[in-house]
Design an enzyme around this catalytic site. Structure first.
Site, PDB file in Angstrom:
ATOM      1  CE1 TYR A   1     130.413  42.980  20.906  1.00 44.02           C
ATOM      2  CE2 TYR A   1     130.658  41.284  22.581  1.00 44.02           C
ATOM      3  CZ  TYR A   1     129.880  41.927  21.639  1.00 44.02           C
ATOM      4  OH  TYR A   1     128.582  41.528  21.422  1.00 44.02           O
TER       5      TYR A   1
ATOM      6  CB  SER B   1     126.791  41.045  24.729  1.00 49.07           C
ATOM      7  OG  SER B   1     127.661  39.951  24.972  1.00 49.07           O
TER       8      SER B   1
END
Length: 253
Positions: A153, A140
């Protein structure tokens, strides 16, 4: 199951896609099948994988990357593999560090980092044996920069990225390529999971802009996977035109 490190009688090398029941994983399975791969789809929701497998003449095998026994059984069902797409992952919560939920953090590290480690370790012998292996890990833009309220995250994605990037050096000289895919905003079930099923919160993430689609990311993965064997696309960052960074985007009012 049709699976081979060398092309089979059908001429199709085997690709494994984790987290293949929806979103980027499902789109990638379809795109790789169109590109000539025999695709093995792995996810907890194996019924969804089975539907896609029937559509693309692939194979569905249940896979929970947080369960060592499930990963072992999955690996045993895939004795030969040319391409591995580590796509399984996810986020939970969006709180500041001061209010962090340790269980959410534990889950994020288990699914994104340890899950990727388990599957990669399990299939690495087959990837090496293929003589032309390729590991694609979907991280990501959260693996590239921090953002407020996202430490759990971003921490997990940074750790997952370090696992992948370290392998790039450890496997240097071996017949395996490694590509990291770093997507920005993609409209999938990701935000719905992050916000515990709150559809309004999930929809707000993409309000006022056009996000990437799972198919956009799948196209990039398939492009990387179909380059000549000597070409290694180390890292690919893709974002919507309206997004400059993890915390900066232009939204229409």
């Amino acid at each position: 199951m049709t699976a081979a490190s060398e092309p089979t009688d059908s001429g199709r090398p085997t690709a494994v896609v984790t987290g293949a029941s929806s979103g980027i994983g499902a789109a990638t399975a379809r795109a790789l099948a169109r590109a000539g791969f025999d695709v093995v789809l792995g996810a907890r929701r194996v019924d969804r994988c089975a539907e896609i497998a029937r559509e693309i003449d692939g194979t569905a095998v249940r896979l929970d990357v947080t369960d060592p026994d499930s990963v072992s059984a999955f690996v045993a069902a895939v004795p030969e593999c040319r391409l591995l797409v580590n796509n399984a992952g996810g986020a939970k919560g969006l709180e500041p560090v001061a209010e962090a939920d340790e269980d959410d953090w534990r889950w994020m590290f288990e699914v994104n980092v340890i899950g990727t480690l388990r599957v990669t370790k399990g299939l690495l012998p087959a990837l090496l044996a293929s003589g032309d292996g390729h590991i694609v890990t979907v991280t990501s833009i959260a693996a590239l920069e921090p953002y407020d309220n996202g430490a759990g995250y971003t921490g997990a994605k940074h750790a997952q990225a370090m696992l992948h990037r370290t392998l790039r050096g450890e496997l240097l000289g071996k017949p395996v390529r490694l590509t990291e895919i770093c997507p920005g905003m993609v409209e999938t079930e990701f935000s719905l999971v992050r916000f515990g099923g709150d559809e309004e919160k999930a929809d707000d993430v993409y309000k006022g802009l056009t996000p990437l689609t799972p198919e956009d990311v799948a196209d990039v993965i398939t492009f990387a996977a179909t380059r000549p064997s000597h070409v290694n696309l180390d890292q690919i960052v893709l974002k919507p035109r309206a997004q400059a960074s993890a915390s900066r985007a232009y939204r229409e009012v």
